[in-house]
Design a protein around this motif. Structure first.
Motif, PDB file in Angstrom:
ATOM      1  N   ARG A 146       0.204  -0.771  -0.230  1.00 54.03           N
ATOM      2  CA  ARG A 146      -0.070   0.218  -0.394  1.00 54.03           C
ATOM      3  C   ARG A 146       1.158   1.145   0.262  1.00 54.03           C
ATOM      4  NH1 ARG A 146      -5.990  -0.749   2.068  1.00 54.03           N
ATOM      5  NH2 ARG A 146      -6.074  -2.832   2.099  1.00 54.03           N
ATOM      6  N   ASP A 147       2.044   1.289   0.546  1.00 47.66           N
ATOM      7  CA  ASP A 147       3.085   2.159   0.567  1.00 47.66           C
ATOM      8  C   ASP A 147       3.716   2.781  -1.023  1.00 47.66           C
ATOM      9  OD1 ASP A 147       2.290   2.870   3.297  1.00 47.66           O
ATOM     10  OD2 ASP A 147       4.152   1.949   4.079  1.00 47.66           O
ATOM     11  N   PHE A 148       4.368   2.222  -1.225  1.00 46.72           N
ATOM     12  CA  PHE A 148       4.405   2.017  -3.007  1.00 46.72           C
ATOM     13  C   PHE A 148       2.687   2.130  -3.485  1.00 46.72           C
ATOM     14  CE2 PHE A 148       4.218   0.013  -6.819  1.00 46.72           C
ATOM     15  CZ  PHE A 148       5.584   0.667  -6.865  1.00 46.72           C
ATOM     16  N   LEU A 149       1.890   1.840  -3.543  1.00 48.38           N
ATOM     17  CA  LEU A 149       0.432   2.461  -4.424  1.00 48.38           C
ATOM     18  C   LEU A 149       0.812   4.146  -4.100  1.00 48.38           C
ATOM     19  CD1 LEU A 149      -1.109   1.767  -6.202  1.00 48.38           C
ATOM     20  CD2 LEU A 149      -3.055   1.279  -3.902  1.00 48.38           C
ATOM     21  N   TYR A 150       0.392   4.293  -2.932  1.00 46.52           N
ATOM     22  CA  TYR A 150       0.136   5.309  -2.421  1.00 46.52           C
ATOM     23  C   TYR A 150       1.489   6.134  -3.104  1.00 46.52           C
ATOM     24  CZ  TYR A 150       0.227   9.546   0.381  1.00 46.52           C
ATOM     25  OH  TYR A 150      -0.371  11.136   0.616  1.00 46.52           O
ATOM     26  N   SER A 151       2.674   5.805  -2.972  1.00 46.65           N
ATOM     27  CA  SER A 151       3.782   6.912  -3.356  1.00 46.65           C
ATOM     28  C   SER A 151       3.681   7.010  -4.701  1.00 46.65           C
ATOM     29  CB  SER A 151       5.481   6.667  -2.672  1.00 46.65           C
ATOM     30  OG  SER A 151       5.853   7.288  -3.449  1.00 46.65           O
ATOM     31  N   LEU A 152       3.307   6.379  -5.365  1.00 51.52           N
ATOM     32  CA  LEU A 152       3.627   6.268  -6.451  1.00 51.52           C
ATOM     33  C   LEU A 152       2.232   6.785  -7.509  1.00 51.52           C
ATOM     34  CD1 LEU A 152       4.785   4.625  -8.966  1.00 51.52           C
ATOM     35  CD2 LEU A 152       3.060   2.501  -8.992  1.00 51.52           C
ATOM     36  N   LYS A 153       1.161   7.089  -6.660  1.00 54.75           N
ATOM     37  CA  LYS A 153       0.010   6.902  -6.907  1.00 54.75           C
ATOM     38  C   LYS A 153      -0.051   9.015  -6.669  1.00 54.75           C
ATOM     39  CE  LYS A 153      -2.546   4.343  -8.472  1.00 54.75           C
ATOM     40  NZ  LYS A 153      -2.491   3.826 -10.598  1.00 54.75           N
ATOM     41  N   LYS A 154       1.051   9.245  -6.265  1.00 56.81           N
ATOM     42  CA  LYS A 154       1.286  10.241  -5.971  1.00 56.81           C
ATOM     43  C   LYS A 154       2.321  10.795  -7.026  1.00 56.81           C
ATOM     44  CE  LYS A 154       2.092  14.144  -2.457  1.00 56.81           C
ATOM     45  NZ  LYS A 154       2.630  14.591  -0.986  1.00 56.81           N
ATOM     46  N   LEU A 155       3.557  10.279  -7.088  1.00 59.71           N
ATOM     47  CA  LEU A 155       4.072  10.582  -8.692  1.00 59.71           C
ATOM     48  C   LEU A 155       3.509  10.541  -9.926  1.00 59.71           C
ATOM     49  CD1 LEU A 155       6.978   8.418  -7.184  1.00 59.71           C
ATOM     50  CD2 LEU A 155       6.781  11.166  -7.375  1.00 59.71           C
ATOM     51  N   GLU A 156       2.514   9.689 -10.172  1.00 63.85           N
ATOM     52  CA  GLU A 156       2.243   9.462 -11.822  1.00 63.85           C
ATOM     53  C   GLU A 156       0.847  11.004 -11.516  1.00 63.85           C
ATOM     54  OE1 GLU A 156       2.279   4.639 -12.395  1.00 63.85           O
ATOM     55  OE2 GLU A 156       0.206   6.268 -11.518  1.00 63.85           O
ATOM     56  N   GLY A 157       0.507  11.660 -10.261  1.00 61.27           N
ATOM     57  CA  GLY A 157      -0.049  12.803 -10.507  1.00 61.27           C
ATOM     58  C   GLY A 157       0.665  13.936 -11.175  1.00 61.27           C
ATOM     59  N   ASP A 158       1.689  13.896 -11.114  1.00 61.00           N
ATOM     60  CA  ASP A 158       2.388  14.995 -10.881  1.00 61.00           C
ATOM     61  C   ASP A 158       2.324  15.670 -12.994  1.00 61.00           C
ATOM     62  OD1 ASP A 158       5.187  16.638 -11.926  1.00 61.00           O
ATOM     63  OD2 ASP A 158       5.638  16.779  -9.377  1.00 61.00           O
ATOM     64  N   PRO A 159       2.543  16.821 -12.802  1.00 54.31           N
ATOM     65  CA  PRO A 159       2.238  16.955 -13.843  1.00 54.31           C
ATOM     66  C   PRO A 159       3.439  16.962 -15.022  1.00 54.31           C
ATOM     67  CG  PRO A 159       1.790  18.870 -12.815  1.00 54.31           C
ATOM     68  CD  PRO A 159       1.824  18.030 -12.213  1.00 54.31           C
ATOM     69  N   VAL A 160       4.367  16.383 -14.189  1.00 56.11           N
ATOM     70  CA  VAL A 160       6.000  16.585 -15.425  1.00 56.11           C
ATOM     71  C   VAL A 160       5.268  15.128 -16.138  1.00 56.11           C
ATOM     72  CG1 VAL A 160       6.802  15.202 -13.567  1.00 56.11           C
ATOM     73  CG2 VAL A 160       8.017  15.919 -15.428  1.00 56.11           C
ATOM     74  N   CYS A 161       4.362  14.205 -15.321  1.00 59.71           N
ATOM     75  CA  CYS A 161       4.367  12.559 -16.331  1.00 59.71           C
ATOM     76  C   CYS A 161       2.942  12.731 -17.590  1.00 59.71           C
ATOM     77  CB  CYS A 161       3.641  12.018 -15.033  1.00 59.71           C
ATOM     78  SG  CYS A 161       4.609  11.156 -13.855  1.00 59.71           S
ATOM     79  N   GLN A 162       2.769  14.192 -17.331  1.00 56.87           N
ATOM     80  CA  GLN A 162       1.393  14.043 -18.362  1.00 56.87           C
ATOM     81  C   GLN A 162       0.552  12.851 -18.770  1.00 56.87           C
ATOM     82  OE1 GLN A 162       3.645  14.464 -21.978  1.00 56.87           O
ATOM     83  NE2 GLN A 162       4.102  16.791 -21.435  1.00 56.87           N
ATOM     84  N   ARG A 163      -0.265  12.712 -17.132  1.00 58.67           N
ATOM     85  CA  ARG A 163      -0.883  11.108 -17.435  1.00 58.67           C
ATOM     86  C   ARG A 163      -0.864  10.050 -17.687  1.00 58.67           C
ATOM     87  NH1 ARG A 163      -6.648  14.856 -19.155  1.00 58.67           N
ATOM     88  NH2 ARG A 163      -6.043  16.756 -17.497  1.00 58.67           N
ATOM     89  N   ARG A 164       0.711   9.946 -17.928  1.00 58.40           N
ATOM     90  CA  ARG A 164       1.274   8.540 -17.650  1.00 58.40           C
ATOM     91  C   ARG A 164       1.782   8.178 -16.689  1.00 58.40           C
ATOM     92  NH1 ARG A 164       5.056   9.460 -22.690  1.00 58.40           N
ATOM     93  NH2 ARG A 164       6.588  11.260 -20.851  1.00 58.40           N
ATOM     94  N   ASP A 165       1.059   6.893 -16.508  1.00 60.56           N
ATOM     95  CA  ASP A 165       1.572   5.786 -15.354  1.00 60.56           C
ATOM     96  C   ASP A 165       3.246   5.152 -15.215  1.00 60.56           C
ATOM     97  OD1 ASP A 165       1.894   4.416 -17.409  1.00 60.56           O
ATOM     98  OD2 ASP A 165       0.328   2.645 -16.490  1.00 60.56           O
ATOM     99  N   LEU A 166       4.044   4.830 -14.265  1.00 61.18           N
ATOM    100  CA  LEU A 166       5.167   4.144 -14.224  1.00 61.18           C
ATOM    101  C   LEU A 166       5.210   3.819 -14.804  1.00 61.18           C
ATOM    102  CD1 LEU A 166       8.262   3.798 -13.386  1.00 61.18           C
ATOM    103  CD2 LEU A 166       7.083   2.001 -11.153  1.00 61.18           C
ATOM    104  N   LYS A 167       4.791   2.685 -15.687  1.00 62.84           N
ATOM    105  CA  LYS A 167       4.976   1.176 -16.680  1.00 62.84           C
ATOM    106  C   LYS A 167       4.956   2.145 -17.718  1.00 62.84           C
ATOM    107  CE  LYS A 167       1.901  -2.164 -14.309  1.00 62.84           C
ATOM    108  NZ  LYS A 167       0.620  -3.013 -14.691  1.00 62.84           N
TER     109      LYS A 167
END
Length: 190
Positions: free
Chosen positions: A108-129
Motif C-alpha cells: 500500500r505504501d508503494f501504491l500511495y507513493s506511486l499514485k502521488k508521483l504519477e499525478g504530478d504534471p511532469v508525467c503528463q497523465r502517464r503511469d510508471l509502466k
C-alpha cells in the motif's frame, strides 16, 4: 534525419522523467527493498546516459551542416553500447512487470507513493509502466526511423536522377543508373 533527432530528444525527455522523477524519488525508494528498486529500474540511468551521448553526436552532425546526409556512422558507433545496455534492460522487463503488479497489489505504501508521483504534471497523465517500457519501444521505433530515412534518401536520389536524365531525353540511361544502384544495394542478388 530531423525526425531521428526530434524523436531521440523526445525519448530522452521521457527517460528523464523515469530517472529524475521515479527512480530518484526518496518516498518511492522507502517503500522498496534495494533489490526491488534495482529490478524495477534496472539500468535505466545508463540507458539514458547512452541516449544523451547519441543525441549529442547527432546534434553535432546537424551543427556541421543543416543538410544531414549521413548518420549511419554515428549509429554504428553507438550500436555496441546500445546492445550492451538494451539487452539486459529488455531481458529484465518480464521481472519488472511482475514486480510492479505484485507491489501494486501487496504494498500500500508503494501504491500511495506511486499514485502521488504519477499525478504530478511532469508525467503528463502517464503511469510508471509507460515510462519503464520506453527503452523497449525505442528499439522498434529506432529501426523504423532508420528504414524510413534510408527509403526517403533513396527516393529523392531517384527523382533527381530521373529529372536530370528525363530533361536530356535519355530515359534509357536513367533506367541503367537505377538498375545499377539497386544491384549495388543488394550485391548478393543477380
Amino acid at each position: 534525419m530531423f525526425e531521428l533527432i526530434g524523436s531521440e530528444a523526445s525519448y530522452l525527455r521521457s527517460l528523464g522523467v523515469a530517472v529524475g522523477h521515479f527512480h530518484a524519488s526518496t518516498p518511492l525508494k522507502r517503500t522498496l527493498s534495494k533489490m526491488e528498486h534495482h529490478i524495477l529500474f534496472s539500468n535505466v540511468r545508463r540507458v539514458m546516459a547512452a541516449s544523451e551521448k547519441f543525441l549529442m553526436d547527432l546534434e553535432m552532425r546537424l551543427g556541421e551542416s543543416v543538410l544531414i546526409t549521413q548518420v549511419g556512422d554515428i549509429v554504428l558507433q553507438h550500436c555496441p553500447e546500445f546492445h550492451k545496455l538494451y539487452v539486459p534492460y529488455v531481458t529484465n522487463m518480464m521481472y519488472q512487470e511482475a514486480l510492479v503488479n505484485q507491489l501494486l497489489q501487496q504494498n500500500r505504501d508503494f501504491l500511495y507513493s506511486l499514485k502521488k508521483l504519477e499525478g504530478d504534471p511532469v508525467c503528463q497523465r502517464r503511469d510508471l509502466k509507460s515510462f519503464l517500457v520506453l527503452p523497449f519501444q525505442r528499439i522498434t521505433r529506432f529501426k523504423l526511423l532508420l528504414e524510413v530515412g534510408i527509403w526517403f534518401k533513396k527516393n529523392i536520389l531517384y527523382k533527381i536522377i530521373y529529372k536530370n536524365y528525363n530533361n536530356s531525353a535519355s530515359y534509357t540511361k536513367f533506367y541503367k543508373v537505377c538498375v545499377c544502384a539497386r544491384i549495388s544495394e543488394h550485391p548478393e542478388t543477380d
